[in-house]
Design a protein around this motif. Structure first.
Motif, mmCIF file in Angstrom:
data_model
loop_
_atom_site.group_PDB
_atom_site.id
_atom_site.type_symbol
_atom_site.label_atom_id
_atom_site.label_comp_id
_atom_site.label_asym_id
_atom_site.label_seq_id
_atom_site.Cartn_x
_atom_site.Cartn_y
_atom_site.Cartn_z
ATOM 1 N N TYR A 29 14.027 -22.261 39.682
ATOM 2 C CA TYR A 29 15.233 -22.316 40.509
ATOM 3 C C TYR A 29 14.877 -22.562 41.974
ATOM 4 C CZ TYR A 29 19.537 -20.872 42.819
ATOM 5 O OH TYR A 29 20.655 -20.840 43.610
ATOM 6 N N LYS A 32 13.756 -26.102 42.742
ATOM 7 C CA LYS A 32 14.890 -27.035 42.839
ATOM 8 C C LYS A 32 15.606 -26.906 44.177
ATOM 9 C CE LYS A 32 15.711 -27.145 37.899
ATOM 10 N NZ LYS A 32 16.499 -26.592 36.796
ATOM 11 N N LYS A 33 15.629 -25.691 44.723
ATOM 12 C CA LYS A 33 16.284 -25.439 46.011
ATOM 13 C C LYS A 33 15.353 -25.713 47.194
ATOM 14 C CE LYS A 33 20.379 -23.909 44.828
ATOM 15 N NZ LYS A 33 21.592 -24.560 45.290
ATOM 16 N N ILE A 80 18.914 -12.801 34.589
ATOM 17 C CA ILE A 80 18.078 -14.010 34.654
ATOM 18 C C ILE A 80 17.314 -14.164 33.348
ATOM 19 C CG2 ILE A 80 16.161 -15.160 35.846
ATOM 20 C CD1 ILE A 80 16.992 -13.568 38.375
ATOM 21 N N ARG A 86 22.984 -15.559 34.603
ATOM 22 C CA ARG A 86 21.791 -16.068 35.293
ATOM 23 C C ARG A 86 22.136 -16.869 36.550
ATOM 24 N NH1 ARG A 86 18.662 -19.467 31.490
ATOM 25 N NH2 ARG A 86 17.953 -17.453 30.717
ATOM 26 N N ASP A 87 23.062 -17.819 36.419
ATOM 27 C CA ASP A 87 23.398 -18.682 37.559
ATOM 28 C C ASP A 87 23.901 -17.871 38.751
ATOM 29 O OD1 ASP A 87 22.656 -20.858 36.031
ATOM 30 O OD2 ASP A 87 24.712 -21.403 35.490
ATOM 31 N N LYS A 88 24.734 -16.887 38.473
ATOM 32 C CA LYS A 88 25.276 -16.046 39.540
ATOM 33 C C LYS A 88 24.168 -15.253 40.228
ATOM 34 C CE LYS A 88 28.639 -12.419 40.445
ATOM 35 N NZ LYS A 88 28.406 -11.029 40.282
ATOM 36 N N LEU A 90 20.922 -15.903 40.349
ATOM 37 C CA LEU A 90 20.039 -16.790 41.109
ATOM 38 C C LEU A 90 20.711 -17.283 42.381
ATOM 39 C CD1 LEU A 90 18.398 -18.767 38.167
ATOM 40 C CD2 LEU A 90 17.282 -17.089 39.679
ATOM 41 N N ALA A 91 22.002 -17.557 42.315
ATOM 42 C CA ALA A 91 22.737 -17.959 43.522
ATOM 43 C C ALA A 91 22.750 -16.822 44.544
ATOM 44 C CB ALA A 91 24.154 -18.381 43.167
ATOM 45 N N TYR A 94 19.436 -16.819 46.282
ATOM 46 C CA TYR A 94 19.377 -17.881 47.274
ATOM 47 C C TYR A 94 20.154 -17.489 48.538
ATOM 48 C CZ TYR A 94 19.508 -22.542 49.320
ATOM 49 O OH TYR A 94 19.367 -23.600 50.173
#
Length: 102
Positions: A29, A32-33, A80, A86-88, A90-91, A94
């Motif tokens: 993740y 990618k960021k 995760i 998971r997306d929430k 990881l966001a 970030y």
């Protein structure tokens, strides 16, 4: 955004399968960021000494660690690991990285 490598520590009971998967997913993740980071893994047994020696910005665990950490340091990595939310999660990581001081 912070102008240094973000330090992330991941931990589980044995530091084999679960923390390895967590490490891989967080790394993917952040790659990618385009976030600069160092990530290490350890067992719950090693966790307290590792925190003191390495001073991570964030600690993600699969399971409940055996001691209390300062507010904002510890985060539950189960979402995760399992993929549920998971997306929430990881966001949120970030977003927290964006707010770090140099």
């Amino acid at each position: 955004m912070v102008n240094r490598k973000v330090r992330i520590l991941v931990a589980c009971g044995a530091a084999i399968a679960q923390s390895s998967m967590l490490q891989m997913m967080i790394s993917s993740y952040l790659d990618k960021k385009k976030v600069s980071y160092d990530i290490q893994k350890c067992t719950f047994y090693e966790l307290q000494n590792k925190i003191q020696a390495w001073n991570p910005d964030f600690v993600y665990t699969v399971g409940q660690p055996p001691f209390q950490m300062r507010e904002g340091l510890h985060h539950d990595g189960m979402s995760i690991f399992t993929g549920v939310g998971r997306d929430k999660t990881l966001a949120e990581l970030y977003d927290m990285i964006q707010k770090l001081e140099a």
